[in-house]
Design a protein around this motif. Structure first.
Motif, short mmCIF file in Angstrom:
data_model
loop_
_atom_site.label_atom_id
_atom_site.label_comp_id
_atom_site.label_asym_id
_atom_site.label_seq_id
_atom_site.Cartn_x
_atom_site.Cartn_y
_atom_site.Cartn_z
N GLY A 126 12.12 -15.16 -28.55
CA GLY A 126 11.51 -13.98 -29.15
C GLY A 126 10.24 -13.48 -28.50
O GLY A 126 9.76 -12.40 -28.84
N GLU A 127 9.66 -14.24 -27.58
CA GLU A 127 8.41 -13.78 -26.93
C GLU A 127 8.73 -12.64 -25.95
O GLU A 127 9.79 -12.61 -25.33
N THR A 128 7.78 -11.73 -25.80
CA THR A 128 7.97 -10.62 -24.86
C THR A 128 6.92 -10.72 -23.75
O THR A 128 5.96 -11.49 -23.86
N SER A 157 1.27 -20.22 -21.94
CA SER A 157 0.82 -19.41 -23.07
C SER A 157 1.65 -18.13 -23.11
O SER A 157 2.28 -17.78 -22.11
N ASN A 158 1.64 -17.45 -24.25
CA ASN A 158 2.41 -16.21 -24.33
C ASN A 158 1.61 -15.08 -23.67
O ASN A 158 0.52 -15.29 -23.14
N ALA A 159 2.20 -13.88 -23.68
CA ALA A 159 1.63 -12.77 -22.92
C ALA A 159 0.21 -12.42 -23.37
O ALA A 159 -0.57 -11.84 -22.60
N ASP A 176 -2.29 -21.58 -38.12
CA ASP A 176 -1.13 -22.43 -37.85
C ASP A 176 0.15 -21.63 -37.55
O ASP A 176 1.22 -22.20 -37.51
N THR A 177 0.05 -20.31 -37.31
CA THR A 177 1.25 -19.50 -37.04
C THR A 177 2.02 -20.01 -35.83
O THR A 177 3.24 -20.15 -35.87
N ALA A 178 1.29 -20.28 -34.75
CA ALA A 178 1.96 -20.62 -33.50
C ALA A 178 2.54 -22.04 -33.50
O ALA A 178 3.42 -22.35 -32.72
N VAL A 179 2.05 -22.91 -34.40
CA VAL A 179 2.46 -24.31 -34.39
C VAL A 179 3.94 -24.45 -34.77
O VAL A 179 4.60 -25.43 -34.42
#
Ligand SMILES: *[C@@H]1O[C@H](CO)[C@@H](O)[C@H](O)[C@H]1NC(C)=O
Ligand SMILES: *[C@@H]1O[C@H](CO)[C@@H](O)[C@H](O)[C@H]1NC(C)=O
Ligand SMILES: *[C@@H]1O[C@H](CO)[C@@H](O)[C@H](O)[C@H]1NC(C)=O
Length: 358
Positions: A126-128, A157-159, A176-179
């Protein structure tokens, strides 16, 4: 006893006054120097003759040409019959230069390694961002043969410069969203050609670090039924970088251009400068699949390892079906405020340990 090289001493002096977000910089400098000075250290370049004579350089070049063409055809930017091949003899001739892209020197795992990630090619979840087809060749610099039975682990890391699977002050908003996601993390086996392939994004920048991808090379690990690996040894811990001008172009595209964190260039990044020493080139070779960055990228890099080397990077978390959970007693726990590996001054005994280890 090992003498610090002039260049390294300069890096040391330049960085010892700033707290480095990559962790303990002085410890890294010592570890890196011990590696550079190791009598058995060999680069990919020193294997040029064997790799050219066995036909591997030619085959790998042709395979990569064909792969880029396949991606172009699939995205509608070329026709099947339009593949233009470069003279392989020319490629063999220059291999010494291009293969300087060995990551043989060690670099830190950093505070965000999550152990137990899944074996999968597509890491996006789901990452862009600038979608990147990454092709990593692993070469055993002790035998000058491709490594056909390793697992290559990648994370980045993401964009917008946030790591998944971890929660730490300074990693995004620190919540804690990314965890709860494993996006942009995973492993791939090397096949008959010593090649591991991934689909990921060009990593975003975050405070104190230039854009980089992390890698760990695993040997002799056991494949578990749930598509993870266990055991084995780690020969190499490294980071891949992006050429500065190209990175500037990527940073202008969406969603990179929404990242508000301060930019650090390659030239200003101590770990990048360390990774470049000893004739090593940790920069990925990147081609556009179409006309723009948004059309996708094809990136390649050759990594030289000694499969018998044993590195001991430390994970901060472990990936489980419930998300990332803390690894007990991790020296990165509490990063960036209070962890064993935090701070810019290594404990005195650390230096002795590092030199004795090699
Ligand atoms: C290895 O490379 C050769 C030559 O390009 C190719 O034909 C073959 O499919 C590759 N094998 C694997 C397992 O990728
Ligand atoms: C990066 O991760 C953070 C935290 O999960 C998220 O808020 C942000 O939208 C992500 N960036 C992109 C470009 O997806
Ligand atoms: C995979 O299996 C191992 C061994 O049973 C377990 O420790 C680990 O948590 C599992 N990983 C996932 C992502 O389910």
């Amino acid at each position: 006893m090992v003498q610090l090289s002039q260049a390294l001493t300069t890096v040391l002096l330049a960085t010892s006054v700033v707290a480095h977000p990559g962790g303990n910089t002085n410890r890294e400098i010592l570890r890196r120097q011990a590696h550079l000075d190791h009598p058995n250290r060999r680069s990919v370049q020193s294997c040029k003759r064997n790799l050219v004579e066995s036909g591997w350089v030619r085959e790998q070049h042709q395979r990569r040409e064909a792969r880029l063409h396949e991606l172009r055809v699939a995205a509608g930017f070329a026709k099947e019959h339009e593949l233009v091949r470069r003279d392989p003899a020319e490629v063999e001739e220059t291999y010494g230069v291009e293969a300087a892209c060995t990551l043989d020197p060690e670099s830190t795992e950093g505070p965000y390694w999550v152990v137990g990630e899944l074996i999968r090619q597509d890491l996006l979840t789901g990452e862009t961002g600038a979608i990147t087809h990454l092709d990593v060749n692993i070469i055993d610099t002790s035998s000058c043969m491709p490594v056909t039975d390793a697992y290559v682990e990648m994370w980045g890391s993401n964009a917008t410069g946030v790591y998944t699977g971890v929660m730490a002050k300074g990693n995004g908003d620190g919540s804690d969203t990314a965890v709860k996601t494993n996006a942009l993390r995973g492993l791939q086996p090397t096949g008959a050609n010593g090649t591991a392939t991934f689909i990921t994004v060009i990593p975003g920048h975050y405070v104190g670090r230039t854009n980089h991808l992390h890698t760990i090379i695993h040997h002799g690990a056991k494949l578990l039924p749930n598509n993870t690996i266990q055991g084995g040894t780690i020969s190499h811990v490294g980071q891949f970088y992006i050429e500065q001008d190209f990175m500037g172009q990527v940073e202008k595209t969406s969603p990179y251009n929404t990242n508000k964190q301060a930019i650090t260039t390659n030239a200003a990044d101590a770990l990048f400068n360390m990774a470049k020493q000893g004739d090593d080139d940790p920069i990925m070779k990147i081609s556009l699949i179409g006309k723009t960055i948004e059309d996708g990228l094809y990136a390649t890099i050759d990594v030289g390892v000694n499969p018998k080397a044993k590195q001991t990077p430390q994970p901060v978390n472990m990936w489980t079906s419930d998300g990332g959970i803390p690894v007990p007693d991790s020296p990165w726990a509490g990063y960036p405020d209070s962890c064993k590996y935090c701070g810019s001054k290594p404990p005195r005994k650390e230096k002795k340990d590092v030199l004795a280890e090699e």
